[in-house]
Write a protein that holds these residues in place. Structure first.
Motif, PDB file in Angstrom:
ATOM      1  N   GLU A 129       7.554  -9.723   5.003  1.00 30.00           N
ATOM      2  CA  GLU A 129       7.593  -9.490   6.439  1.00 30.00           C
ATOM      3  C   GLU A 129       6.717 -10.595   7.012  1.00 30.00           C
ATOM      4  O   GLU A 129       5.489 -10.467   7.030  1.00 30.00           O
ATOM      5  N   PRO A 130       7.323 -11.720   7.434  1.00 30.27           N
ATOM      6  CA  PRO A 130       6.531 -12.888   7.844  1.00 30.27           C
ATOM      7  C   PRO A 130       5.399 -12.524   8.819  1.00 30.27           C
ATOM      8  O   PRO A 130       5.599 -11.798   9.785  1.00 30.27           O
ATOM      9  N   GLY A 131       4.222 -13.024   8.491  1.00 35.28           N
ATOM     10  CA  GLY A 131       3.048 -12.774   9.318  1.00 35.28           C
ATOM     11  C   GLY A 131       2.387 -11.439   9.068  1.00 35.28           C
ATOM     12  O   GLY A 131       1.282 -11.196   9.547  1.00 35.28           O
ATOM     13  N   ARG A 132       3.036 -10.581   8.287  1.00 32.22           N
ATOM     14  CA  ARG A 132       2.515  -9.217   8.110  1.00 32.22           C
ATOM     15  C   ARG A 132       2.281  -8.815   6.661  1.00 32.22           C
ATOM     16  O   ARG A 132       1.246  -8.240   6.340  1.00 32.22           O
ATOM     17  N   GLU A 133       3.278  -9.073   5.787  1.00 29.05           N
ATOM     18  CA  GLU A 133       3.122  -8.586   4.417  1.00 29.05           C
ATOM     19  C   GLU A 133       3.920  -9.436   3.438  1.00 29.05           C
ATOM     20  O   GLU A 133       5.069  -9.792   3.702  1.00 29.05           O
ATOM     21  N   LEU A 134       3.289  -9.738   2.306  1.00 25.29           N
ATOM     22  CA  LEU A 134       3.909 -10.459   1.202  1.00 25.29           C
ATOM     23  C   LEU A 134       3.851  -9.556  -0.017  1.00 25.29           C
ATOM     24  O   LEU A 134       2.770  -9.099  -0.390  1.00 25.29           O
ATOM     25  N   THR A 135       5.010  -9.290  -0.622  1.00 30.17           N
ATOM     26  CA  THR A 135       5.075  -8.451  -1.816  1.00 30.17           C
ATOM     27  C   THR A 135       5.648  -9.292  -2.953  1.00 30.17           C
ATOM     28  O   THR A 135       6.636 -10.002  -2.774  1.00 30.17           O
ATOM     29  N   ALA A 136       4.998  -9.195  -4.108  1.00 26.78           N
ATOM     30  CA  ALA A 136       5.396 -10.003  -5.261  1.00 26.78           C
ATOM     31  C   ALA A 136       5.266  -9.178  -6.539  1.00 26.78           C
ATOM     32  O   ALA A 136       4.674  -8.096  -6.542  1.00 26.78           O
ATOM     33  N   THR A 137       5.805  -9.732  -7.595  1.00 28.28           N
ATOM     34  CA  THR A 137       5.629  -9.146  -8.914  1.00 28.28           C
ATOM     35  C   THR A 137       5.083 -10.220  -9.847  1.00 28.28           C
ATOM     36  O   THR A 137       5.457 -11.395  -9.748  1.00 28.28           O
ATOM     37  N   ILE A 138       4.168  -9.805 -10.705  1.00 23.57           N
ATOM     38  CA  ILE A 138       3.572 -10.704 -11.690  1.00 23.57           C
ATOM     39  C   ILE A 138       2.999  -9.865 -12.824  1.00 23.57           C
ATOM     40  O   ILE A 138       2.401  -8.811 -12.580  1.00 23.57           O
ATOM     41  N   MET A 139       3.249 -10.287 -14.037  1.00 22.65           N
ATOM     42  CA  MET A 139       2.705  -9.634 -15.233  1.00 22.65           C
ATOM     43  C   MET A 139       2.962  -8.124 -15.254  1.00 22.65           C
ATOM     44  O   MET A 139       2.080  -7.345 -15.602  1.00 22.65           O
TER      45      MET A 139
ATOM     46  N   HIS B 108       3.419  -4.944  -9.396  1.00 27.76           N
ATOM     47  CA  HIS B 108       3.880  -5.326  -8.048  1.00 27.76           C
ATOM     48  C   HIS B 108       2.678  -5.230  -7.126  1.00 27.76           C
ATOM     49  O   HIS B 108       1.841  -4.333  -7.277  1.00 27.76           O
ATOM     50  N   LEU B 109       2.591  -6.156  -6.181  1.00 28.52           N
ATOM     51  CA  LEU B 109       1.454  -6.155  -5.285  1.00 28.52           C
ATOM     52  C   LEU B 109       1.885  -6.586  -3.902  1.00 28.52           C
ATOM     53  O   LEU B 109       2.830  -7.356  -3.745  1.00 28.52           O
ATOM     54  N   SER B 110       1.187  -6.049  -2.917  1.00 29.84           N
ATOM     55  CA  SER B 110       1.448  -6.375  -1.516  1.00 29.84           C
ATOM     56  C   SER B 110       0.147  -6.787  -0.844  1.00 29.84           C
ATOM     57  O   SER B 110      -0.861  -6.090  -0.956  1.00 29.84           O
ATOM     58  N   TYR B 111       0.216  -7.930  -0.146  1.00 26.28           N
ATOM     59  CA  TYR B 111      -0.870  -8.388   0.709  1.00 26.28           C
ATOM     60  C   TYR B 111      -0.472  -8.038   2.132  1.00 26.28           C
ATOM     61  O   TYR B 111       0.539  -8.535   2.622  1.00 26.28           O
TER      62      TYR B 111
ATOM     63  N   LEU C 228      -7.413  -7.628   5.697  1.00 27.65           N
ATOM     64  CA  LEU C 228      -6.532  -8.142   4.655  1.00 27.65           C
ATOM     65  C   LEU C 228      -6.634  -7.168   3.496  1.00 27.65           C
ATOM     66  O   LEU C 228      -7.696  -7.029   2.882  1.00 27.65           O
ATOM     67  N   VAL C 229      -5.534  -6.457   3.252  1.00 34.51           N
ATOM     68  CA  VAL C 229      -5.532  -5.405   2.244  1.00 34.51           C
ATOM     69  C   VAL C 229      -4.513  -5.762   1.168  1.00 34.51           C
ATOM     70  O   VAL C 229      -3.383  -6.157   1.467  1.00 34.51           O
ATOM     71  N   LEU C 230      -4.920  -5.594  -0.056  1.00 34.88           N
ATOM     72  CA  LEU C 230      -4.066  -5.814  -1.219  1.00 34.88           C
ATOM     73  C   LEU C 230      -3.874  -4.489  -1.936  1.00 34.88           C
ATOM     74  O   LEU C 230      -4.852  -3.792  -2.224  1.00 34.88           O
ATOM     75  N   LYS C 231      -2.614  -4.144  -2.200  1.00 37.26           N
ATOM     76  CA  LYS C 231      -2.329  -2.973  -3.028  1.00 37.26           C
ATOM     77  C   LYS C 231      -1.584  -3.456  -4.268  1.00 37.26           C
ATOM     78  O   LYS C 231      -0.661  -4.277  -4.178  1.00 37.26           O
TER      79      LYS C 231
END
Length: 167
Positions: A98-108, A111-114, A125-128
C-alpha cells in the motif's frame, strides 16, 4: 511469548497488518515499533530503501558492508520485487504494498509488514512479523528477530529524522 513486543501499544498490536493475510494460524507473532519525528513520506522513503540493504547489524547481515546512509531514489515496491539485498544477493520478495502506508514481504519462511502510521506531529513505524514454525523454536526466533529488528527500526528512525532535518 518472550520477545514478542517491543515499543508498541496495545492498539498497534490489535490492528490488522498485511502479513496477517498470508499466515492465518501463526505460531510466531511479533511486533516492534518506534516513533519517528518526520513526515510520513520521509519515513516511507526509508522503508522503501530496505530493499537495498538490511539496515540492521551489517556485520551480521551483510558481512560488514554498511547499509547506505544516503537517501536514494528507490522506486515504489511492487509485488514480486526482491525484499532486501544482503551478502551480495537479493533475499525474500515483496508480497503486498500500500504505497506510502505498508510494505509486506516474505523472507526465510516469515511474513512481515512495515506500517507507516501518521499521528499529529510524528509517525509510528511498526513492524509485525508472523510465521508458522515449531512452538519450541518460536521463542528463540522471536528473541533473535527482536535484536535485529530493533536495530533496523532505530537505524531507519535516525536516518528519517536526519532527512527531515536536512529538508
Amino acid at each position: 511469548m518472550i520477545g514478542d513486543r517491543w515499543g508498541v501499544t496495545d492498539a498497534e498490536v490489535r490492528r490488522p497488518y498485511g502479513c496477517d493475510a498470508f499466515v492465518t494460524a501463526p505460531t510466531l507473532q511479533a511486533w516492534r515499533g518506534v516513533t519517528v519525528r518526520a513526515e510520513p513520506t520521509t519515513v516511507w522513503a526509508r522503508v522503501r530503501q530496505v530493499r537495498l540493504a538490511p539496515y540492521s547489524y551489517d556485520v551480521v547481515d551483510n558481512l560488514g558492508r554498511r547499509s547506505p546512509r544516503d537517501l536514494r531514489d528507490v522506486p515504489e515496491p511492487r509485488v514480486g520485487d526482491p525484499f532486501t539485498r544482503a551478502l551480495g544477493r537479493d533475499h525474500g520478495r515483496v508480497v503486498a504494498v500500500e504505497p506510502g502506508r505498508e510494505l509486506t514481504a516474505t523472507i526465510m519462511g516469515a511474513h512481515l509488514s512495515y506500517a507507516v502510521l501518521p499521528r499529529e506531529g510524528d509517525v509510528r513505524l511498526v513492524l509485525k512479523v508472523v510465521a508458522r514454525t515449531s512452538r519450541l523454536l518460536a521463542p528463540v526466533l522471536s528473541v533473535g528477530d527482536l535484536v535485529m529488528a530493533r536495530k533496523q527500526l532505530l537505524t531507519l528512525k535516525a536516518l528519517a529524522e536526519g532527512d527531515q532535518r536536512d529538508r
